[in-house]
Design a protein around this motif. Structure first.
Motif, short mmCIF file in Angstrom:
data_model
loop_
_atom_site.label_atom_id
_atom_site.label_comp_id
_atom_site.label_asym_id
_atom_site.label_seq_id
_atom_site.Cartn_x
_atom_site.Cartn_y
_atom_site.Cartn_z
N GLU A 1 165.03 45.24 17.29
CA GLU A 1 164.59 45.41 18.67
C GLU A 1 163.08 45.16 18.80
O GLU A 1 162.63 44.54 19.77
N GLU A 2 162.32 45.62 17.81
CA GLU A 2 160.88 45.41 17.87
C GLU A 2 160.54 43.92 17.80
O GLU A 2 159.67 43.42 18.54
N THR A 3 161.24 43.18 16.92
CA THR A 3 161.01 41.74 16.82
C THR A 3 161.40 41.02 18.12
O THR A 3 160.68 40.13 18.61
N HIS B 1 166.05 49.23 14.94
CA HIS B 1 164.70 49.28 15.49
C HIS B 1 163.87 48.06 15.10
O HIS B 1 163.19 47.47 15.96
N HIS C 1 161.55 42.34 21.18
CA HIS C 1 160.59 42.70 22.23
C HIS C 1 159.28 41.94 22.06
O HIS C 1 158.66 41.54 23.05
N ARG C 2 158.88 41.77 20.78
CA ARG C 2 157.65 41.00 20.56
C ARG C 2 157.83 39.55 21.00
O ARG C 2 156.94 38.95 21.61
#
Length: 482
Positions: free
Chosen positions: A157-159, A154, A161-162
């Motif tokens: 993925e968050e990095t 996660h 997506h950012r």
């Protein structure tokens, strides 16, 4: 689909520039996203390798651990997953929550995925129904079991997506700015081409078929070595050639016009003399052989036709030279009545109809020439239609002008003559005997006289319906055009 594609060169260049930049941005964005994702995943694999399955190994003890066999959660990051498999069966599974291990419920699919992991210490990505995506590796334990340790994907993925959001915003802004600035730059760069286009458009709108033509000024060429400069230079060279050709054509027309006027003027006297001598010979009281009398009749007939031809040529030459016509009030209704009476007397085998307004129609012009226009149109309808043809003359006037129409239900005019029907010496029936009196100048005189009055004449024809329409502008427009 074609309507959505750019049509102008400016829009195509701008669209191409933006498209290329978009492809470049897409390539950079995809490359950086995959590079960052791969880097972060490798970091997770390094962390998993560093733990060496310690958290998973601590799960092999009983459910009631003491101080010596308590699960090892020290140094484990939040969300670390551990599982112990014995002979392909998951015996323990937990995740670190708030520095303590928490049991994880596993589905049959989760157990099958964990059992399929080879114990080679290589990082692999899996999805657990209760936890989501994880990066795990499996190693062989000391007791013949398999120890699985994993870290959540996660944060990766968050990095990623950012980064995607930042790239989308930055690249979108760059595309927008590039589109606006690129359109302005392309517009500025194509300004010389627009001048070339404007000049070519003005040339295309010029009436080059006849008359004196004023060619536009040459296109200014800043740099003849550029593509636009080469086009401008070629256009200027072409304009020079066209201008020279038009000047020569105008000079030739002027010489021909003067020749026709001078020849017509000079021929009037000898033709009149021939005609007078023929008439005098025919009035001779003495005996005249029949063949001599027939020859004199032919001389008189041909001299009369030649006289009409000379007069028509002289009239056209004067109109071409811009000779001013008389400008007096003319009762057009009376001219139509008189000309129709004359046509009825000359063609009794035709049916002549009139459609006239109740009020008299008056325009400003040359009465004699206008009478000649109406007479020529009626003579044309009478000569080129068979007996029994109905010829209708209509006259109307309103705010848009005065319209005179001569219509007949004859066989019509051949289509190949429609474009040149008002030309000089144009004859619909080339085999027709010239003894009938036609010279091929009647409609040319109609066109020239009407144009000299500031009007226009048109023709529509099909089998069973032929209409010649003469239109004169309203009095205010006519005065304004003088």
């Amino acid at each position: 689909m074609r309507r959505l594609l750019p049509r102008t060169l400016r829009s195509q260049l701008t669209a191409g520039l933006v498209a290329l930049l978009a492809l470049a941005c897409l390539a950079v964005g995809v490359s950086t996203v995959f590079a960052l994702e791969g880097f972060l995943v490798r970091r997770l694999d390094q962390q998993l390798s560093a733990t060496a399955g310690r958290f998973a190994a601590s799960l092999e003890h009983e459910a009631r651990p003491d101080a010596d066999n308590r699960p090892d959660t020290r140094g484990q990051s939040e969300g670390t997953f551990g599982a112990r498999l014995l002979r392909g069966t998951t015996t323990q599974a937990a995740v670190v929550r708030a520095a303590t291990d928490t049991k994880v419920p596993l589905t049959a699919e989760d157990r099958r995925v964990l059992a399929a992991l080879p114990p080679d210490g290589t990082g692999r990505g899996i999805r657990l129904s209760a936890l989501g995506r994880y990066r795990v590796n499996a190693v062989a334990g000391d007791d013949g079991d398999v120890l699985v340790t994993g870290l959540p994907l996660h944060p990766v993925e968050e990095t990623v997506h950012r980064l995607e959001a930042v790239e989308a915003a930055v690249f979108g802004g760059a595309l927008l700015v590039t589109g606006v600035v690129g359109a302005m730059w392309v517009r500025l760069s194509l300004r010389p081409l627009r001048r070339v286009t404007a000049t070519a458009t003005r040339v295309a709108e010029l009436p080059l078929a006849g008359g004196e033509v004023a060619m536009p000024a040459p296109v200014p060429v800043a740099d003849p070595h550029t593509e636009v400069g080469q086009v401008g230079t070629a256009l200027n060279r072409m304009l020079g050639h066209v201008g020279n050709a038009l000047e020569r054509r105008q000079a030739s027309e002027e010489r021909l016009r003067h020749f026709a006027a001078d020849a017509s003027h000079e021929l009037r006297t000898p033709v009149a003399n021939v005609r007078g001598h023929a008439e005098l010979a025919l009035r001779h009281q003495g005996p005249v052989p029949d063949d001599v009398r027939r020859a004199l009749d032919r001389i008189q007939s041909e001299s009369e036709r030649m006289s009409r031809l000379v007069n028509d040529l002289l009239l056209l030459a004067r109109l071409d030279a811009g000779r001013a016509l008389e400008r007096t009030p003319v009762d057009l209704t009376r001219l139509v009545l008189d000309a129709t009476d004359d046509a009825r007397a000359a063609g009794p085998d035709h049916r002549w109809l009139l459609d006239l307004p109740e009020e008299a129609v008056t325009i400003t012009g040359d009465e004699h020439r206008l009478h000649q226009v109406i007479g020529n149109l009626l003579a044309n309808a009478r000569t080129h239609t068979p007996a029994g043809t109905t010829v209708t003359v209509r006259l109307a006037a309103d705010d848009r002008g005065t319209r005179l129409a001569v219509a007949d239900n004859g066989p019509g005019i051949p289509e190949e003559l429609h474009s040149e029907i008002f030309g000089r010496f144009v004859r619909a029936d080339h085999s027709r005997s010239r003894a009938a009196g036609g010279t091929g100048l009647g409609l040319a005189i109609v066109h020239a006289v009407v144009a000299a009055h500031g009007g226009s004449v048109t023709m529509t024809s099909r089998p069973g319906r032929t209409v010649f329409t003469v239109t004169f502008r309203p009095a205010s427009s006519e005065c304004a055009g003088q």
